[in-house]
Design a protein around this motif. Sequence first.
Motif, short mmCIF file in Angstrom:
data_model
loop_
_atom_site.label_atom_id
_atom_site.label_comp_id
_atom_site.label_asym_id
_atom_site.label_seq_id
_atom_site.Cartn_x
_atom_site.Cartn_y
_atom_site.Cartn_z
N ARG A 216 0.80 -1.22 0.00
CA ARG A 216 0.00 0.00 0.00
C ARG A 216 0.85 1.29 0.00
NH1 ARG A 216 -5.34 -0.65 3.70
NH2 ARG A 216 -6.06 0.74 2.05
N PRO A 217 1.82 1.40 -0.91
CA PRO A 217 2.72 2.56 -0.87
C PRO A 217 2.04 3.89 -1.16
CG PRO A 217 3.05 1.31 -2.89
CD PRO A 217 2.17 0.47 -2.02
N GLU A 218 0.92 3.86 -1.88
CA GLU A 218 0.21 5.12 -2.14
C GLU A 218 -0.23 5.77 -0.83
OE1 GLU A 218 -0.44 6.95 -4.75
OE2 GLU A 218 0.09 5.67 -6.46
N GLU A 219 -0.60 4.94 0.14
CA GLU A 219 -1.02 5.47 1.44
C GLU A 219 0.13 6.21 2.12
OE1 GLU A 219 -3.99 5.38 2.81
OE2 GLU A 219 -5.06 4.02 1.48
N ASN A 220 1.33 5.64 2.03
CA ASN A 220 2.49 6.29 2.65
C ASN A 220 2.84 7.58 1.94
OD1 ASN A 220 3.16 3.05 2.88
ND2 ASN A 220 3.59 4.17 4.75
N PHE A 221 2.74 7.57 0.60
CA PHE A 221 3.01 8.79 -0.16
C PHE A 221 2.03 9.90 0.24
CE2 PHE A 221 1.68 11.48 -3.69
CZ PHE A 221 2.85 12.22 -3.87
N GLU A 222 0.76 9.57 0.29
CA GLU A 222 -0.24 10.58 0.65
C GLU A 222 -0.02 11.09 2.06
OE1 GLU A 222 -4.08 8.89 -0.02
OE2 GLU A 222 -3.76 8.65 -2.19
N ARG A 223 0.36 10.19 2.97
CA ARG A 223 0.50 10.61 4.36
C ARG A 223 1.74 11.47 4.59
NH1 ARG A 223 0.25 6.06 8.90
NH2 ARG A 223 2.34 5.66 8.06
N ILE A 224 2.84 11.18 3.90
CA ILE A 224 4.02 12.02 4.14
C ILE A 224 3.77 13.44 3.63
CG2 ILE A 224 5.33 11.54 2.00
CD1 ILE A 224 7.85 11.43 3.85
N ASN A 225 2.98 13.57 2.56
CA ASN A 225 2.64 14.91 2.10
C ASN A 225 1.63 15.59 3.02
OD1 ASN A 225 4.39 15.24 -0.03
ND2 ASN A 225 2.97 14.48 -1.58
N LYS A 226 0.72 14.82 3.59
CA LYS A 226 -0.20 15.37 4.58
C LYS A 226 0.57 15.86 5.81
CE LYS A 226 -4.17 14.10 7.47
NZ LYS A 226 -5.11 12.99 7.83
N SER A 227 1.53 15.05 6.25
CA SER A 227 2.38 15.44 7.38
C SER A 227 3.20 16.69 7.04
CB SER A 227 3.32 14.30 7.76
OG SER A 227 2.61 13.16 8.17
N SER A 228 3.74 16.70 5.82
CA SER A 228 4.55 17.85 5.38
C SER A 228 3.73 19.14 5.39
CB SER A 228 5.11 17.60 3.99
OG SER A 228 6.05 16.55 4.00
N LYS A 229 2.54 19.04 4.85
CA LYS A 229 1.68 20.22 4.79
C LYS A 229 1.41 20.78 6.19
CE LYS A 229 -2.67 21.87 2.77
NZ LYS A 229 -3.86 21.47 1.96
N ARG A 230 1.17 19.89 7.16
CA ARG A 230 0.90 20.33 8.54
C ARG A 230 2.12 21.00 9.16
NH1 ARG A 230 0.38 22.45 12.41
NH2 ARG A 230 -0.94 22.07 14.25
#
Length: 356
Positions: A91-105
């Motif tokens: 499920r690497p797409e989940e990790n990609f989306e989450r690191i960008n969500k974390s980055s944005k915060r």
Amino acid sequence: MNTSATQKMDIQKVESSRIGQVDFDNLTFGSTFSDHMFECDYKDGAWQNPTIRPYGNLSISPGAKVFHYGQAVFEGMKAYKDDQGKIWLFRPEENFERINKSSKRMAIPEFPHDLFFEALTTLVKMDKEWVKSGLGNSLYIRPFVMATQVGVSASPSTDYKFMILTAPAQAYYTGDVKVIVADHYSRSANGGVGAAKAAGNYGAQFYPTNLAREKGFQQVIWTDDSEHKYLEEAGTMNVFFRINDTLLTAPVSDRILDGVTRKSVIDLAKHNNIDVDVRPVLVSELVEAAKNGSLKEIFGAGTAAVISPVSAFSHKDVVYELTKPEDSFSTRFKKELMDIQHNIGEDPYGWRFEVL
């Protein structure tokens, strides 16, 4: 968004691999790294100079903002090798989306999708011999971003470095764990960064976790920041409670990480016709269930540990022991997850991502 997705990646290979120096039967999690690493810098409003080079030290100014204001986020992923030598991600797409969500915060520029996957798959292919087959074996993957602008003014950095490291891994925890339910310290707060994989979230856990270990417990089940009435996470994992035959877990929020393994466990439970109740779970509810015998299981779920069963918990200095039932949910979910990850069982969810 300005990206470097169309830039050619600079690939620098090691002259000779260090793999022959590694005892793969005696690995300490996250301390032995494979031959190569990826790095990419954000400067002048764009990600640029994507490079894979031999693993080694960095040169960074002591004035870099990451050291002073904690602008850093990370992810945790794994690659798995099946018995035919194919390599898979989970499920690497989940990790990609989450690191960008974390980055944005954390006011960090988001990383480009195509470049992320090009870097990730190229790196894993280059170090494919570091991915060992067999249940429990994996290549742990650590993407992370840090602020590199020099200056101690309290403002977001203008410069960043994105990196990916890989490390051969075995099981993170061996055996069940004992936990303390927090009644003073908190992992995160409403409106905070608990939902981001920010580096500081984890550093702040170490002191109360050390206090728990002094009492003979391995981890802490965190509770809400205001009243310590609600159960939230367990150590560095999401946490599940089985009361009778219903699986309970807290909903994601500002305080709780949206774990990839958490999502997967919920889907597995539903697929197995197990009732799942995603709602706030009271500490008092857990204690009462332990007393009346309806509490069957507690387990953590996360990338490193996959599923980590809890053998006992303590609250207000009272210890409640748990005996794993014969029809253990944690045992079932761990097997089903690992069978998918290692390409042993069917993947009706489309979670496997073939690298090689």
